[in-house]
Structure formats: C-alpha cells, structure tokens
Design an enzyme around this catalytic site. Sequence first.
Site, PDB file in Angstrom:
ATOM      1  N   GLN A  53      51.863 115.853  -2.683  1.00  0.00           N
ATOM      2  CA  GLN A  53      52.977 116.798  -2.824  1.00  0.00           C
ATOM      3  C   GLN A  53      52.990 117.392  -4.224  1.00  0.00           C
ATOM      4  O   GLN A  53      53.775 118.280  -4.510  1.00  0.00           O
ATOM      5  CB  GLN A  53      54.307 116.079  -2.590  1.00  0.00           C
ATOM      6  N   SER A  98      59.170 109.096  -2.822  1.00  0.00           N
ATOM      7  CA  SER A  98      60.280 108.608  -2.006  1.00  0.00           C
ATOM      8  C   SER A  98      60.276 109.271  -0.629  1.00  0.00           C
ATOM      9  O   SER A  98      61.155 109.025   0.170  1.00  0.00           O
ATOM     10  CB  SER A  98      61.608 108.874  -2.715  1.00  0.00           C
ATOM     11  N   ASP A 149      50.369 119.622  -9.773  1.00  0.00           N
ATOM     12  CA  ASP A 149      49.803 119.583 -11.125  1.00  0.00           C
ATOM     13  C   ASP A 149      48.277 119.598 -11.160  1.00  0.00           C
ATOM     14  O   ASP A 149      47.686 119.593 -12.234  1.00  0.00           O
ATOM     15  CB  ASP A 149      50.353 118.364 -11.879  1.00  0.00           C
ATOM     16  N   HIS A 186      52.139 121.164  -1.208  1.00  0.00           N
ATOM     17  CA  HIS A 186      53.101 122.087  -1.809  1.00  0.00           C
ATOM     18  C   HIS A 186      52.438 123.069  -2.772  1.00  0.00           C
ATOM     19  O   HIS A 186      53.102 123.632  -3.631  1.00  0.00           O
ATOM     20  CB  HIS A 186      54.215 121.310  -2.514  1.00  0.00           C
TER      21      HIS A 186
END
Length: 416
Positions: A147, A316, A150, A166
Amino acid sequence: MGLGKPLIRIPFATELLPSPTTIPSTARSLPGALAALQVFFTSSSSPAPNGGSLGGGGGPTVVLTGAGLSVASGLADYRGTKGTYRVNPAHRPIYYHEFLASHEARKRYWARSYLGWNVLHKAQPNEGHYALQKLGGLGLVSTVITQNVDSFHTRAHPEIPTLELHGYLRSTVCTSCSAEFARDRFQQELARLNPIWAIFLEDAIASGALDTGSLIGDRVRHFRGGIRINPDGDVELPDAPYTTFRYPACPKCLTNPPANGVVEVDQDGAWSPTRSTAGILKPAVVMFGENINNGVKHAAEQAIDGAGRLLILATSLATYSAWRLAKRAKDRGMPIAIVNKGGVRGEDAFFADLDPHQAGGQGVRVELSTDILLPTLVENLQQSGVRGLGRTSGPSPPLGTAPVRRGDAPFKDMLS
Ligand SMILES: [Zn+2]
C-alpha cells in the site's frame, strides 16, 4: 470476477483498533515469534488454491505491506505510536475530487508535497525491505503487494514482482492525457516557479528539520510550527501561504491540447486557472476517493489466488483495498501471518478457526517491529537451509474457479 468493478481508496475510521491476541501464544517473545514464523514458512499443511495439492512448502508466499514498514526509514505511518493520525488526529488527507476540482487545493497539496518529496527522496529502504529481498532469494516470497507509495520495495528488491496498490510518488500523471512524468523533473519545475519556497526548503534542509532521522523527534515540532512528513509524502505546514504556490501544466497537453479542454499557462509556465480546464498533473498515487488501477487490482487478486500463504507486514489493513485481499486469502483457506504493532482490522476473523495447538503452520499473529524481526527470521531460515518454490512454482490457477464468497454478513459493515 471484479474486473469491471471499480475499487475506491477510502480511509477507514481513525480510532485505534483493539489490541491483538498473539498466535500461537508462544510467539509473545522474539524467539517464540521467530519460531512460529519459521513454522509458517516451512509448513506444508497449507491448502492449495482450488483444493489441489502443492509441492513441499505449500506454495509461494505473497507479502502484503503497509506504512509501518517504512517507519524505520524515517517516514510516519498512519496509526502507529507516532503515526499521522495519532500525532495529529485532525489530519485529513486530500481527496481526489477536491484535487481535481480546486486550484486552491492543488496549490496546497503541491506546496506540502514539494517539501515532503525532498525528505522522501533522501530516505532509504530499511532492513525490513532488504529482508524481503533475501526471502525472495530463498524462493519463499513470490510477490509483494504494498500500500506504500514510497517505492522502497521496488528499490530494495527489483527482482521480486511488486504490486503498488496505491500507486507511487516517483511520477506525476496527467489527469487529461494520462502521460506520466518523472517526479524529479517536476520538483525542479516547482522550485523554478516558486523561488521563495525553494529558499524555505533550503533553510529547512540546512537546519536539519527535514532529515529523516529527526522527523519524529521533538526538534522538528519547533521548526516554523512543525514539519512532519505523512505516509503519502506531504508535510504538515500550519498557516503556510499556500495561495502563492504555482505548479506546471502537463507539457504534453500544453503542446498538444486535448480536444475537449483548454490548457493555459502564465508567462513562467505555471498552470493558469483563468481559462484552463485540462492539463492538470497529479501524483501517480491513488488518492483517497480515487479508483484503484484495475490492472493492479486484478494482478493483486491473481497473486493471492496463486499463493500458498499470506504474510501481512506492518499494516492495520484499515483501507478496504488491502483488507479485502486478506479476506480473499482467508476465504481460500490460506494460512495468514500478521506482523504488526497494534490492532488489525477484522483480525479475529482471520484466526477464529485455528487449532489452538498449532505452532504457526495455520496462522501467526505477532506484535513486533518488522525491522527487528525480519532480518533475524531470514538468518534463521538461511541457517535451516529452507528453500521455497518461489515464483517458479507454476502458473497461477485460472480466475473464477475458487469459492470466493462475497458480501458475507459479518464483513459487510467493514466496507468503509
Ligand atoms: Zn496531459
């Protein structure tokens, strides 16, 4: 299966999730956690997709990662002890529709991102990312689904296929013509169009306020009201004069305007709001409220379907796009291991049906830092001579053949 169905990136509730139950209970200590994960990686009990049988080791492992993995690289996560939502509960990410609709919102976004990019650009992958590279070398990891935006995964282990759920900050993309451009070049343009901000950035760099190592320290909070980089690569800058910020137009649309749009720039080449309706560049990340790329979504589903087990690291699973992949693995009877500090969305359901005496082959839940745990795990696996089938284990099973259930009642309220 879902190819035509858009999947929107939506932030989940920001309140903390309940603390996890460690599984197996021996995994509370570091040696216990390492032992359980070794069993997880070497157990052949994993059911194969489609109910068939896989070779030794139970098929390749797919890894699903989140913002916590990059904390050791100096970036904030969302919900960790120093996460964006904990430090600043009022933090609200920009939404795709706002970005498209509002010149003011774009100015604010790019000003913050202009500073944030510098931090991200200097930050490096950490031990956790390099441990995955070694697990890939052992044939134990076939695909990484992240996700994170970077690009640390693609830098640390270019040889392992990585699906960036993402998107990524290393490029900008035009919202009119879809052309992509290197973010470094865009950054130079931002500096040229915003000389006062460029000086501000130089000052910030000179003062050390943008050093990744100090970002989560107290020192940073005293710097002009506080500079803090968020996982999406922007920074908090209270009361900054965003309204003077300028950003370039898509160079392709500028020379070759889209049929139904107008692209105008000022004398310096900054996108002009007066008449322009097109040529707006955005980061190549999936913004909140924006659809996840269908090809990436599909590839992530295929990766799960072709795997023998799922290892979830430092997330999470608060975003539905990631949680649904874990749910998909669970529906296929796949063992799931979660390494995350803090609770994980819906995790009880992932472990509800395990044999209470299993040692890790059916599932593992540990609450430790990935940068501490993973390097030692790799060493242990190397010393044990464990090798997996990796990504040479054969083609993925055809789509649509496994009993994936949709819309199960207990999960419905989690479609945030
Ligand atoms: Zn364009």
